[in-house]
Scaffold this motif. Structure first.
Motif, PDB file in Angstrom:
ATOM      1  N   SER A 383       0.830  -1.206   0.000  1.00  0.00           N
ATOM      2  CA  SER A 383       0.000   0.000   0.000  1.00  0.00           C
ATOM      3  C   SER A 383       0.865   1.256   0.000  1.00  0.00           C
ATOM      4  N   LEU A 384       1.976   1.209   0.729  1.00  0.00           N
ATOM      5  CA  LEU A 384       2.919   2.328   0.743  1.00  0.00           C
ATOM      6  C   LEU A 384       3.402   2.636  -0.674  1.00  0.00           C
ATOM      7  N   PHE A 385       3.748   1.590  -1.418  1.00  0.00           N
ATOM      8  CA  PHE A 385       4.188   1.791  -2.800  1.00  0.00           C
ATOM      9  C   PHE A 385       3.097   2.476  -3.618  1.00  0.00           C
ATOM     10  N   LEU A 386       1.866   1.991  -3.477  1.00  0.00           N
ATOM     11  CA  LEU A 386       0.753   2.572  -4.232  1.00  0.00           C
ATOM     12  C   LEU A 386       0.543   4.040  -3.884  1.00  0.00           C
ATOM     13  N   HIS A 387       0.783   4.394  -2.612  1.00  0.00           N
ATOM     14  CA  HIS A 387       0.625   5.781  -2.185  1.00  0.00           C
ATOM     15  C   HIS A 387       1.733   6.687  -2.715  1.00  0.00           C
ATOM     16  N   GLU A 388       2.940   6.147  -2.799  1.00  0.00           N
ATOM     17  CA  GLU A 388       4.101   6.992  -3.084  1.00  0.00           C
ATOM     18  C   GLU A 388       4.504   7.023  -4.559  1.00  0.00           C
ATOM     19  N   HIS A 389       4.264   5.938  -5.280  1.00  0.00           N
ATOM     20  CA  HIS A 389       4.747   5.862  -6.661  1.00  0.00           C
ATOM     21  C   HIS A 389       3.867   6.686  -7.594  1.00  0.00           C
ATOM     22  N   ASP A 390       4.507   7.488  -8.421  1.00  0.00           N
ATOM     23  CA  ASP A 390       3.777   8.366  -9.326  1.00  0.00           C
ATOM     24  C   ASP A 390       3.296   7.586 -10.549  1.00  0.00           C
ATOM     25  N   SER A 391       2.053   7.131 -10.477  1.00  0.00           N
ATOM     26  CA  SER A 391       1.432   6.418 -11.596  1.00  0.00           C
ATOM     27  C   SER A 391      -0.051   6.764 -11.608  1.00  0.00           C
ATOM     28  N   LEU A 392      -0.792   6.153 -12.505  1.00  0.00           N
ATOM     29  CA  LEU A 392      -2.239   6.406 -12.545  1.00  0.00           C
ATOM     30  C   LEU A 392      -2.930   5.951 -11.263  1.00  0.00           C
ATOM     31  N   LEU A 393      -2.282   5.055 -10.515  1.00  0.00           N
ATOM     32  CA  LEU A 393      -2.865   4.568  -9.269  1.00  0.00           C
ATOM     33  C   LEU A 393      -2.597   5.507  -8.100  1.00  0.00           C
ATOM     34  N   HIS A 394      -1.803   6.533  -8.329  1.00  0.00           N
ATOM     35  CA  HIS A 394      -1.408   7.437  -7.256  1.00  0.00           C
ATOM     36  C   HIS A 394      -2.437   8.558  -7.117  1.00  0.00           C
ATOM     37  N   TYR A 395      -3.511   8.240  -6.398  1.00  0.00           N
ATOM     38  CA  TYR A 395      -4.556   9.244  -6.215  1.00  0.00           C
ATOM     39  C   TYR A 395      -5.088   9.273  -4.800  1.00  0.00           C
ATOM     40  N   GLN A 396      -4.619   8.386  -3.937  1.00  0.00           N
ATOM     41  CA  GLN A 396      -5.226   8.267  -2.616  1.00  0.00           C
ATOM     42  C   GLN A 396      -5.216   9.568  -1.824  1.00  0.00           C
ATOM     43  N   TYR A 397      -4.165  10.392  -1.987  1.00  0.00           N
ATOM     44  CA  TYR A 397      -4.085  11.597  -1.201  1.00  0.00           C
ATOM     45  C   TYR A 397      -4.821  12.788  -1.805  1.00  0.00           C
ATOM     46  N   GLU A 398      -5.404  12.588  -2.964  1.00  0.00           N
ATOM     47  CA  GLU A 398      -6.044  13.707  -3.644  1.00  0.00           C
ATOM     48  C   GLU A 398      -7.501  13.890  -3.251  1.00  0.00           C
ATOM     49  N   GLY A 399      -7.970  13.025  -2.369  1.00  0.00           N
ATOM     50  CA  GLY A 399      -9.336  13.179  -1.893  1.00  0.00           C
ATOM     51  C   GLY A 399     -10.346  12.429  -2.728  1.00  0.00           C
ATOM     52  N   ASP A 400     -11.574  12.404  -2.244  1.00  0.00           N
ATOM     53  CA  ASP A 400     -12.655  11.743  -2.968  1.00  0.00           C
ATOM     54  C   ASP A 400     -13.261  12.721  -3.965  1.00  0.00           C
ATOM     55  N   TYR A 401     -13.610  12.188  -5.119  1.00  0.00           N
ATOM     56  CA  TYR A 401     -14.161  13.046  -6.163  1.00  0.00           C
ATOM     57  C   TYR A 401     -15.697  12.977  -6.224  1.00  0.00           C
ATOM     58  N   TYR A 402     -16.260  11.954  -5.614  1.00  0.00           N
ATOM     59  CA  TYR A 402     -17.711  11.788  -5.724  1.00  0.00           C
ATOM     60  C   TYR A 402     -18.216  11.006  -4.542  1.00  0.00           C
TER      61      TYR A 402
END
Length: 402
Positions: A383-402
């Motif tokens: 999960s740490l990798f998913l949070h930190e790596h800059d890819s299309l999956l890197h959105y967790q910290y950007e908040g909910d959109y809907y």
């Protein structure tokens, strides 16, 4: 971030959350036009992030059934490693956290001779056995038991590994060609519980691990909080007895804190041993005179009604409760997740903790044990990798959109 990339991430996140879903439904949920949604979906399909399957239900007016879209969890694979004082655990999993392969080895055996070299060997073996191609590996997350500078990759202090100012990422680049992200192991476990465990859909989380030492991971408003010097969450250094502050406090291990020295698993075992040594008529007196008893034995005895063990554990639980109360009063989390070896005895501990915490806290908070258990660390590293790596999956910290 440009608008197209942001919308593409939003579309992918929407598909992950709401599969099976149609292009038209995505447009409504993400609040973009149908042509834009369709174009972005086509790109995600061509890049293998999304797959199409079958047909959905027809519309109320009849007509052609929409094609359903799914997130492709096999679009890439991630490695997770949890470097503990006793064992190093590693996993290879897909983008949903489904474990494909796993491995573990003894820490002390390789600590001097080359821990990273052995980890690289274990990783290579897992990849070969899984028949996954190396180019499909996106990277690896690593949890480490100590104060860790995530950006520089420097281990400031990891007492159980005897690492001080250890350049982990610099060393790791000698063995691994893919991106690696590191953090404190309890920070990683907190992310793991938020991703797949008992903190899902919670934005404010406190994860507390109680083993030999005591540490915590803090998520505030959906972001991991590391502090000014990457030492946030070191709850094991809390002082929960003012009288001990006036005396010459000696930690249970060098560089360990107060709370973990009075409420960690190691201290419970030591305190039980010392208590029994003062009671020659106790059934375990002879054993206690020869060797140090374990924290696990203390809980086993307490559950059977042993008064000495009960007293030792009650004292540890009180200190732990004070630490949790202080942390929760300050942070106001939605949920507190309790993990670590001590919580193998959760049935004995939790009711007592809940009673004390409820009595003192200004507002109620959910208190749960780790759903991921012993895999919280390795899945948290993924999960740490998913949070930190800059890819299309890197959105967790950007908040909910809907």
């Amino acid at each position: 971030m440009n608008l197209k990339l942001m919308n593409k991430k939003r579309v992918l996140q929407c598909i992950q959350k709401h599969e099976a879903i149609s292009r038209a439904e995505i447009a409504v949920k993400v609040q973009i036009s149908k042509p834009t949604a369709s174009l972005l979906v086509d790109e995600l399909i061509s890049e293998k992030w999304v797959i199409e399957k079958g047909n959905g239900e027809s519309t109320s007016q009849g007509g052609r059934k929409p094609i359903q879209l799914y997130f492709n969890a096999k679009a890439g694979y991630i490695l997770g490693a949890d470097i503990g004082g006793t064992k190093v655990k590693a996993i290879l999993c897909d983008l949903r956290g489904t474990i494909i392969a796993e491995s573990e080895f003894n820490t002390s055996r390789y600590l001097q001779s080359g821990l990273l070299s052995q980890l690289a060997f274990e990783v290579e073996q897992m990849i070969q056995k899984s028949t996954i191609k190396m180019q499909e590996i996106l990277g690896m997350g690593v949890g480490i038991p100590g104060v860790t500078e995530s950006k520089s990759g420097l281990i400031i202090d990891a007492p159980s590994l005897n690492w001080v100012q250890y350049p982990f990422l610099t060393e790791a680049k000698r063995y691994f060609s893919f991106p690696i992200y590191i953090d404190n192991d309890v920070n990683a476990a907190a992310l793991g519980e938020q991703w797949l465990g008992n903190a899902q859909n919670k934005k404010n989380v406190l994860f507390i691990a109680v083993g030999t030492g005591i540490g915590s991971g803090i998520i505030i408003n959906n972001q991991l909080y590391r502090g000014a010097t990457s030492a946030a969450g070191e709850i094991g250094y809390m002082v929960t007895n003012k009288n001990d502050m006036k005396s010459a406090f000696r930690p249970i291990f060098q560089r360990y804190g107060y709370l973990e020295s009075v409420a960690g698993g190691k201290s419970i075992g030591i305190n039980l041993t010392e208590a029994i040594q003062k009671q020659p008529d106790h059934p375990l007196y002879e054993q206690a005179m020869k060797e140090e008893l374990s924290g696990e034995l203390a809980f086993s005895l307490a559950e059977k009604g042993d008064k000495l063990a009960e007293a030792v554990i009650e004292d540890a639980i009180e200190h732990l409760a004070y630490g949790i109360i202080n942390a929760a009063s300050l942070l106001n989390p939605e949920v507190i997740i309790l993990g670590g070896g001590v919580f193998k005895s959760a049935d004995y501990i939790l009711p007592k903790l809940r009673s004390m915490i409820t009595h003192y806290l200004p507002s109620a908070v959910k208190l749960k044990t780790s759903q991921l258990g012993e895999k919280a660390g390795v899945l948290g590293a993924v999960s740490l990798f998913l949070h930190e790596h800059d890819s299309l999956l890197h959105y967790q910290y950007e908040g909910d959109y809907y």
